[in-house]
Design a protein around this motif. Structure first.
Motif, PDB file in Angstrom:
ATOM      1  N   LEU A 138       0.826  -1.211   0.000  1.00 58.22           N
ATOM      2  CA  LEU A 138       0.000   0.000   0.000  1.00 58.22           C
ATOM      3  C   LEU A 138       0.858   1.258   0.000  1.00 58.22           C
ATOM      4  N   LEU A 139       1.902   1.263   0.799  1.00 56.25           N
ATOM      5  CA  LEU A 139       2.779   2.431   0.863  1.00 56.25           C
ATOM      6  C   LEU A 139       3.544   2.619  -0.443  1.00 56.25           C
ATOM      7  N   ALA A 140       3.940   1.494  -1.067  1.00 55.45           N
ATOM      8  CA  ALA A 140       4.620   1.595  -2.361  1.00 55.45           C
ATOM      9  C   ALA A 140       3.676   2.167  -3.408  1.00 55.45           C
ATOM     10  N   GLU A 141       2.418   1.757  -3.377  1.00 53.95           N
ATOM     11  CA  GLU A 141       1.431   2.286  -4.313  1.00 53.95           C
ATOM     12  C   GLU A 141       1.218   3.785  -4.079  1.00 53.95           C
ATOM     13  N   ALA A 142       1.173   4.176  -2.819  1.00 55.25           N
ATOM     14  CA  ALA A 142       1.003   5.600  -2.503  1.00 55.25           C
ATOM     15  C   ALA A 142       2.194   6.414  -2.988  1.00 55.25           C
ATOM     16  N   ALA A 143       3.405   5.866  -2.805  1.00 58.43           N
ATOM     17  CA  ALA A 143       4.605   6.554  -3.286  1.00 58.43           C
ATOM     18  C   ALA A 143       4.584   6.667  -4.807  1.00 58.43           C
ATOM     19  N   GLY A 144       4.134   5.592  -5.475  1.00 56.62           N
ATOM     20  CA  GLY A 144       4.028   5.631  -6.925  1.00 56.62           C
ATOM     21  C   GLY A 144       3.020   6.662  -7.387  1.00 56.62           C
ATOM     22  N   PHE A 145       1.904   6.788  -6.647  1.00 52.72           N
ATOM     23  CA  PHE A 145       0.896   7.793  -6.993  1.00 52.72           C
ATOM     24  C   PHE A 145       1.463   9.199  -6.833  1.00 52.72           C
ATOM     25  N   ASP A 146       2.203   9.420  -5.774  1.00 46.65           N
ATOM     26  CA  ASP A 146       2.830  10.732  -5.578  1.00 46.65           C
ATOM     27  C   ASP A 146       3.790  11.050  -6.718  1.00 46.65           C
ATOM     28  N   ALA A 147       4.573  10.024  -7.120  1.00 44.81           N
ATOM     29  CA  ALA A 147       5.514  10.235  -8.230  1.00 44.81           C
ATOM     30  C   ALA A 147       4.769  10.539  -9.522  1.00 44.81           C
ATOM     31  N   PHE A 148       3.628   9.875  -9.721  1.00 46.31           N
ATOM     32  CA  PHE A 148       2.819  10.124 -10.912  1.00 46.31           C
ATOM     33  C   PHE A 148       2.314  11.557 -10.944  1.00 46.31           C
ATOM     34  N   VAL A 149       1.816  12.031  -9.820  1.00 45.83           N
ATOM     35  CA  VAL A 149       1.331  13.416  -9.747  1.00 45.83           C
ATOM     36  C   VAL A 149       2.472  14.394 -10.000  1.00 45.83           C
ATOM     37  N   ASP A 150       3.636  14.107  -9.434  1.00 47.78           N
ATOM     38  CA  ASP A 150       4.796  14.980  -9.657  1.00 47.78           C
ATOM     39  C   ASP A 150       5.179  15.028 -11.131  1.00 47.78           C
ATOM     40  N   ARG A 151       5.123  13.869 -11.797  1.00 49.20           N
ATOM     41  CA  ARG A 151       5.489  13.839 -13.214  1.00 49.20           C
ATOM     42  C   ARG A 151       4.462  14.570 -14.064  1.00 49.20           C
ATOM     43  N   LEU A 152       3.176  14.472 -13.705  1.00 52.82           N
ATOM     44  CA  LEU A 152       2.162  15.227 -14.421  1.00 52.82           C
ATOM     45  C   LEU A 152       2.419  16.723 -14.305  1.00 52.82           C
ATOM     46  N   ALA A 153       2.814  17.134 -13.107  1.00 51.97           N
ATOM     47  CA  ALA A 153       3.079  18.555 -12.896  1.00 51.97           C
ATOM     48  C   ALA A 153       4.305  19.003 -13.674  1.00 51.97           C
ATOM     49  N   ALA A 154       5.294  18.116 -13.773  1.00 53.03           N
ATOM     50  CA  ALA A 154       6.537  18.483 -14.455  1.00 53.03           C
ATOM     51  C   ALA A 154       6.365  18.571 -15.963  1.00 53.03           C
ATOM     52  N   GLY A 155       5.416  17.787 -16.522  1.00 51.32           N
ATOM     53  CA  GLY A 155       5.209  17.823 -17.961  1.00 51.32           C
ATOM     54  C   GLY A 155       6.253  17.015 -18.714  1.00 51.32           C
ATOM     55  N   PRO A 156       6.215  17.091 -20.032  1.00 60.33           N
ATOM     56  CA  PRO A 156       7.042  16.226 -20.864  1.00 60.33           C
ATOM     57  C   PRO A 156       8.506  16.612 -20.953  1.00 60.33           C
ATOM     58  N   THR A 157       8.963  17.608 -20.188  1.00 62.19           N
ATOM     59  CA  THR A 157      10.387  17.945 -20.203  1.00 62.19           C
ATOM     60  C   THR A 157      11.168  17.066 -19.239  1.00 62.19           C
ATOM     61  N   ASP A 158      10.483  16.111 -18.607  1.00 65.09           N
ATOM     62  CA  ASP A 158      11.142  15.193 -17.680  1.00 65.09           C
ATOM     63  C   ASP A 158      12.229  14.378 -18.381  1.00 65.09           C
ATOM     64  N   ARG A 159      13.167  13.921 -17.604  1.00 64.24           N
ATOM     65  CA  ARG A 159      14.139  12.932 -18.069  1.00 64.24           C
ATOM     66  C   ARG A 159      13.451  11.578 -18.112  1.00 64.24           C
ATOM     67  N   LEU A 160      13.692  10.811 -19.151  1.00 68.16           N
ATOM     68  CA  LEU A 160      13.094   9.496 -19.273  1.00 68.16           C
ATOM     69  C   LEU A 160      14.177   8.490 -19.615  1.00 68.16           C
ATOM     70  N   THR A 161      14.225   7.379 -18.883  1.00 73.31           N
ATOM     71  CA  THR A 161      15.197   6.327 -19.158  1.00 73.31           C
ATOM     72  C   THR A 161      14.507   5.197 -19.914  1.00 73.31           C
ATOM     73  N   LEU A 162      15.230   4.659 -20.896  1.00 78.14           N
ATOM     74  CA  LEU A 162      14.679   3.587 -21.720  1.00 78.14           C
ATOM     75  C   LEU A 162      15.731   2.497 -21.844  1.00 78.14           C
ATOM     76  N   GLY A 163      15.411   1.312 -21.336  1.00 80.82           N
ATOM     77  CA  GLY A 163      16.315   0.177 -21.431  1.00 80.82           C
ATOM     78  C   GLY A 163      16.058  -0.596 -22.721  1.00 80.82           C
ATOM     79  N   SER A 164      17.124  -1.059 -23.349  1.00 80.15           N
ATOM     80  CA  SER A 164      16.964  -1.800 -24.597  1.00 80.15           C
ATOM     81  C   SER A 164      18.186  -2.680 -24.820  1.00 80.15           C
ATOM     82  N   PHE A 165      18.064  -3.623 -25.754  1.00 82.21           N
ATOM     83  CA  PHE A 165      19.185  -4.476 -26.113  1.00 82.21           C
ATOM     84  C   PHE A 165      19.700  -4.067 -27.489  1.00 82.21           C
ATOM     85  N   SER A 166      20.867  -4.594 -27.865  1.00 84.03           N
ATOM     86  CA  SER A 166      21.621  -4.063 -28.988  1.00 84.03           C
ATOM     87  C   SER A 166      20.834  -3.999 -30.294  1.00 84.03           C
ATOM     88  N   SER A 167      20.210  -5.110 -30.709  1.00 86.44           N
ATOM     89  CA  SER A 167      19.564  -5.108 -32.023  1.00 86.44           C
ATOM     90  C   SER A 167      18.353  -4.183 -32.063  1.00 86.44           C
TER      91      SER A 167
END
Length: 303
Positions: A76-105
């Motif tokens: 429950l606390l992890a979900e609440a923390a995730g919700f807070d992070a979601f709200v923060d990201r909405l406020a920040a807008g699309p200028t946020d840093r985004l990480t994307l993991g991928s493999f070579s090909s």
């Protein structure tokens, strides 16, 4: 809302008490006074219909119900923390840093066009690409978005806190020199590989070897490798140098070196699934939704 936040804080305090084993130590860990911690757990006990602790001399003893409550509170606390992070990201807008993991090909074949389109659509978006192969399990946390390969011989992989969508089933092929005996065949059975030396695409912590090994077991054979590398570019260079043939997924053979040809494998056909995992707390952000659509679109062009 205020009452909900109070209840969450009481659960955080209770987890600290259970983890440390005492009110005094929990107070030191939380930088609270012992009296404040005691007030929180008394208030929490008043909302729970069964004892979560009992007095034990000058301290308390945690009951089984109390331990179960602390364990369930973690999600429950992890979900609440995730919700807070979601709200923060909405406020920040699309200028946020985004990480994307991928493999070579996938990084080579798909990401340049997809990421360029995202940057044109969302100026200021900072994208950071992280190689997720090779990566021994447990040594790296997931990025915000992950393009990951899975063995087609195993069940789909689901990651807690992430949405999963399958992008592509990527069949493996045999890559040989054009004058190799198997180059004359329109299709090659897995069993035929037993008589030929191979160069191994061995990527630690990835399903690549698992896919090939599972196909070999199904064909009742053991493969012989003369060399190996953890990147398909290196493997293709070795094949071109005459060190053996190799088995690679189709996405990795877009630009074969001169003198090499690819032949389909069957009985069975090795195959991997390529899936996109997206952090659920970010899934509805405009730039993330755009990347999901673009990755799905470019993957469909491989069919």
């Amino acid at each position: 809302m205020i009452e909900t936040m109070q209840n969450l804080n009481r659960l955080r305090v209770w987890r600290a008490v259970v983890a440390s084993g005492s009110v005094q130590q929990a107070a030191r860990n939380l930088a609270y006074s012992p009296a404040t911690v005691s007030q929180h757990i008394i208030a929490l006990q008043n909302t729970v219909p069964t004892p979560i602790y009992r007095r034990d001399g000058r301290g308390i003893a945690i009951t089984e119900a109390g331990r179960a409550l602390a364990e369930r509170a973690g999600a429950l606390l992890a979900e609440a923390a995730g919700f807070d992070a979601f709200v923060d990201r909405l406020a920040a807008g699309p200028t946020d840093r985004l990480t994307l993991g991928s493999f070579s090909s996938a990084t080579t074949a798909w990401l340049p066009d997809v990421l360029r389109a995202a940057q044109l659509r969302f100026p200021g978006l900072h994208l950071e690409i992280i190689a997720n192969e090779p990566a021994p399990p447990g040594e790296r946390t997931f990025a915000d978005m992950e393009v990951r390969a899975e063995s087609g011989f195993s069940p789909p992989v689901h990651v807690r806190g992430y949405d999963r969508e399958e992008l592509l089933e990527d069949a493996y092929v045999l890559v040989v020199e054009s004058d190799h005996p198997l180059a004359r065949e329109p299709e090659v059975r897995m069993a035929a590989l037993a008589e030929h030396a191979l160069v191994d695409l061995h990527v630690q912590g990835s399903p690549t070897g698992e896919v090939i090994d599972a196909a070999a077991r199904a064909a009742g054979l053991t493969l012989t490798y003369t060399a190996g590398a953890d990147d398909h570019h290196g493997v293709l260079a070795m094949v071109a140098a005459g060190m053996g043939s190799t088995v690679l997924p189709h996405l990795a053979i877009r630009d074969l070196p001169a003198g090499l040809v690819a032949r389909p494998l069957l009985d069975p056909t090795p195959v991997r699934r390529i899936a996109l995992h997206t952090r659920q707390t970010m899934a509805q952000l405009p730039h993330v939704a755009f990347l999901r659509r673009e990755l799905g679109r470019i993957a469909r062009t491989e069919d």
